[in-house]
Motif scaffolding. Structure first.
Motif, PDB file in Angstrom:
ATOM      1  N   ALA A  28       0.855  -1.182   0.000  1.00 38.73           N
ATOM      2  CA  ALA A  28       0.000   0.000   0.000  1.00 38.73           C
ATOM      3  C   ALA A  28       0.891   1.232   0.000  1.00 38.73           C
ATOM      4  O   ALA A  28       1.777   1.354   0.844  1.00 38.73           O
ATOM      5  N   LYS A  29       0.656   2.115  -0.958  1.00 42.29           N
ATOM      6  CA  LYS A  29       1.333   3.409  -1.007  1.00 42.29           C
ATOM      7  C   LYS A  29       0.284   4.440  -0.622  1.00 42.29           C
ATOM      8  O   LYS A  29      -0.680   4.651  -1.363  1.00 42.29           O
ATOM      9  N   ILE A  30       0.473   5.057   0.554  1.00 42.05           N
ATOM     10  CA  ILE A  30      -0.539   5.918   1.146  1.00 42.05           C
ATOM     11  C   ILE A  30      -0.055   7.366   1.108  1.00 42.05           C
ATOM     12  O   ILE A  30       1.041   7.673   1.572  1.00 42.05           O
ATOM     13  N   TYR A  31      -0.891   8.246   0.557  1.00 43.33           N
ATOM     14  CA  TYR A  31      -0.577   9.665   0.408  1.00 43.33           C
ATOM     15  C   TYR A  31      -1.532  10.464   1.294  1.00 43.33           C
ATOM     16  O   TYR A  31      -2.749  10.374   1.132  1.00 43.33           O
ATOM     17  N   VAL A  32      -0.969  11.228   2.232  1.00 41.40           N
ATOM     18  CA  VAL A  32      -1.763  12.009   3.176  1.00 41.40           C
ATOM     19  C   VAL A  32      -1.515  13.492   2.931  1.00 41.40           C
ATOM     20  O   VAL A  32      -0.367  13.927   2.851  1.00 41.40           O
ATOM     21  N   TYR A  44       3.905  10.476   3.205  1.00 41.90           N
ATOM     22  CA  TYR A  44       3.852   9.310   2.334  1.00 41.90           C
ATOM     23  C   TYR A  44       4.270   8.092   3.136  1.00 41.90           C
ATOM     24  O   TYR A  44       5.258   8.128   3.861  1.00 41.90           O
ATOM     25  N   PHE A  45       3.501   7.022   3.019  1.00 39.90           N
ATOM     26  CA  PHE A  45       3.800   5.774   3.724  1.00 39.90           C
ATOM     27  C   PHE A  45       3.771   4.626   2.732  1.00 39.90           C
ATOM     28  O   PHE A  45       2.940   4.606   1.825  1.00 39.90           O
ATOM     29  N   GLU A  46       4.667   3.664   2.926  1.00 38.51           N
ATOM     30  CA  GLU A  46       4.604   2.388   2.219  1.00 38.51           C
ATOM     31  C   GLU A  46       4.438   1.307   3.266  1.00 38.51           C
ATOM     32  O   GLU A  46       5.226   1.225   4.210  1.00 38.51           O
ATOM     33  N   VAL A  47       3.402   0.493   3.116  1.00 43.87           N
ATOM     34  CA  VAL A  47       3.099  -0.555   4.085  1.00 43.87           C
ATOM     35  C   VAL A  47       2.897  -1.857   3.332  1.00 43.87           C
ATOM     36  O   VAL A  47       2.074  -1.929   2.417  1.00 43.87           O
TER      37      VAL A  47
END
Length: 88
Positions: free
Chosen positions: A4-8, A42-45
């Motif tokens: 999951a590439k999460i953009y906040v 930005y997070f990568e999970v």
């Protein structure tokens, strides 16, 4: 396994002070065509899930519970299937 590439980012109604500072700096550097700068996180999970629906539900759950402030921030994410990594 899914990635999951999460953009906040801030919600549109919330002032983004860091984005405004960056925009001002760009204008001082003669990048006059810049009309808006939005900064965020930005997070990568990587997560194990049985299918894309389960992965999506899990990402939505932990993102709203931990990664964002629901009053001021919004998010989007991309989800992709990845192979398990092999370490030698």
């Amino acid at each position: 396994m899914y990635l999951a590439k999460i953009y906040v980012t801030y919600k549109p109604s919330i002032l983004d002070p860091q984005g405004e500072v960056i925009k001002s700096a760009l204008h001082r550097m003669d990048y006059a065509g810049i009309s808006q700068v939005t900064q965020g996180k930005y997070f990568e999970v990587k997560l194990n899930a049985k299918d894309v629906d389960a992965a999506t539900a899990e990402v939505e759950s932990f993102t709203t519970a931990l990664l964002i402030n629901q009053n001021t921030e919004t998010y989007r994410f991309d989800l992709s299937l990845v192979e398990d990594e092999v370490t030698l």
